[in-house]
Design a protein around this motif. Structure first.
Motif, short mmCIF file in Angstrom:
data_model
loop_
_atom_site.label_atom_id
_atom_site.label_comp_id
_atom_site.label_asym_id
_atom_site.label_seq_id
_atom_site.Cartn_x
_atom_site.Cartn_y
_atom_site.Cartn_z
N LYS A 99 0.83 -1.20 0.00
CA LYS A 99 0.00 0.00 0.00
C LYS A 99 0.87 1.26 0.00
CE LYS A 99 -3.66 2.44 2.49
NZ LYS A 99 -4.52 2.46 3.71
N ALA A 100 1.90 1.27 0.83
CA ALA A 100 2.79 2.44 0.91
C ALA A 100 3.49 2.66 -0.42
CB ALA A 100 3.81 2.25 2.03
N PHE A 101 3.97 1.58 -1.04
CA PHE A 101 4.65 1.69 -2.34
C PHE A 101 3.71 2.28 -3.39
CE2 PHE A 101 5.66 -0.43 -6.47
CZ PHE A 101 6.84 0.25 -6.73
N ARG A 102 2.49 1.76 -3.47
CA ARG A 102 1.54 2.25 -4.46
C ARG A 102 1.20 3.72 -4.23
NH1 ARG A 102 -2.98 0.09 -3.68
NH2 ARG A 102 -2.59 -1.55 -2.15
N GLU A 103 1.05 4.11 -2.96
CA GLU A 103 0.70 5.50 -2.65
C GLU A 103 1.82 6.46 -3.04
OE1 GLU A 103 -0.31 5.53 1.47
OE2 GLU A 103 -2.39 4.85 1.13
N VAL A 104 3.06 6.10 -2.70
CA VAL A 104 4.20 6.97 -3.04
C VAL A 104 4.38 7.00 -4.56
CG1 VAL A 104 6.69 7.28 -2.83
CG2 VAL A 104 5.36 6.62 -0.83
#
Length: 323
Positions: free
Chosen positions: A298-303
């Motif tokens: 989730k963090a990767f996709r958001e950034v």
């Protein structure tokens, strides 16, 4: 009737931006008249030069004499090439003319790097401005008071319009057509010229260029450490200690040198590496995420989406060599 002046600076300009703007505006006015309206535009191409060879003298522009235009309603500055400092110096008369027209009520639009000429008037101070992502660093150094909206295709503030790089001037022209005429006319032009009317960001096209010409040796060493260890979880507290500098001073000098906080810089380096892997198309998104040091999907996709404007999967579909 609205008077539009496409200005011709003295120097190397992007002929496509000038000719494209002229063609879209005149086609929009032709359509407007065909559906039963009176003419709405008078479009002129003008400058202080009587002839301007462009693109290694393969083409030449023959603008009208801008000194004969006492008042215009909208002036449009095309994209520029070359030494921006020299372009500004040799166009001092044009810069003064642009400033006077704005004071007299004209609106101004700049395309891509034409923002350098517009910013030289001082009219962009403390205002938002978009330009080509590839010249943002140079633009910021020259005009620190201008608030750069590097990800935006178009800005619109107090009668001043700017746009991002390359052929995104087409999106600016559709935006202006809609303001001058109406939405149906803009949609007509988008269909005739096959321009995506809803493009709002240039983020997917941005390549992160590492800023290392700042002369701060400590920050250069920090940058190198980050780039060599993107798969690791980096502690900036420990990195500052290794460099014998306080964390507060480290952060301050990092931002001054690179224009990014250490965390932003790390994210951009990781995402740039991820983009290159996704473009090759040989690895899954999960594998690429792991390679650049992310464990939280989730963090990767958001950034990734924050920086590029696209999800990792959408980016891969659009730019993968395999796809």
């Amino acid at each position: 009737m609205k008077h539009v002046t496409l200005v011709v600076p003295d120097g190397e300009i992007n002929l496509n931006s000038l000719a494209g703007a002229y063609e879209i505006l005149t086609r929009a006015d032709d359509y407007w008249q065909r559906i039963g309206n009176p003419p709405k535009l008078k479009v002129q191409i003008a400058g202080f030069v009587s002839e301007l060879p462009v693109h290694q003298h393969y083409f030449a522009i023959h603008p009208g004499d801008i000194r004969q235009i006492k008042k215009t309603d909208l002036l449009i500055i095309p994209s520029l090439f070359g030494d921006y400092e020299e372009l500004i110096r040799q166009n001092s008369n044009l810069i003064d003319w642009i400033s006077r027209q704005y004071r007299d009520g004209a609106e101004i639009a700049s395309m891509c790097s034409g923002a350098f000429l517009l910013a030289a008037t001082g009219l962009l101070d403390d205002r938002l401005c978009s330009t080509h992502w590839n010249v943002v660093s140079e633009f910021h150094e020259r005009f620190p008071r201008v608030r750069i909206a590097a990800d935006k295709i178009i800005t619109d503030e107090n009668g001043i319009y700017t746009n991002g790089g390359g052929y995104s001037f087409l999106n600016l022209m559709l935006y202006l057509v809609e303001k001058i005429f109406d939405r149906p006319t803009a949609i007509f032009c988008s269909k005739i010229f096959q321009i995506d009317i809803e493009r709002t960001t240039q983020s997917p096209f941005t390549i992160f260029h590492v800023q290392k010409s700042h002369g701060d040796d400590i920050i250069s060493r920090a940058q190198q450490y980050i780039e060599d260890n993107i798969e690791e979880k980096i502690s900036f507290e420990k990195l500052a200690i290794q460099l014998a500098i306080s964390r507060r001073n480290f952060d301050r000098r990092f931002v001054k040198a690179t224009g990014n906080t250490p965390v932003e810089y790390l994210q951009r380096v990781k995402i740039e590496a991820a983009k290159k892997e996704l473009e090759k198309g040989r690895k899954t998104v999960f594998e690429v995420m792991s390679d650049v040091g992310y464990t939280d999907d989730k963090a990767f996709r958001e950034v990734f989406k924050k920086i590029t404007g696209l999800s990792p999967m959408d980016y891969r579909h659009r730019y993968s060599k395999a796809g």
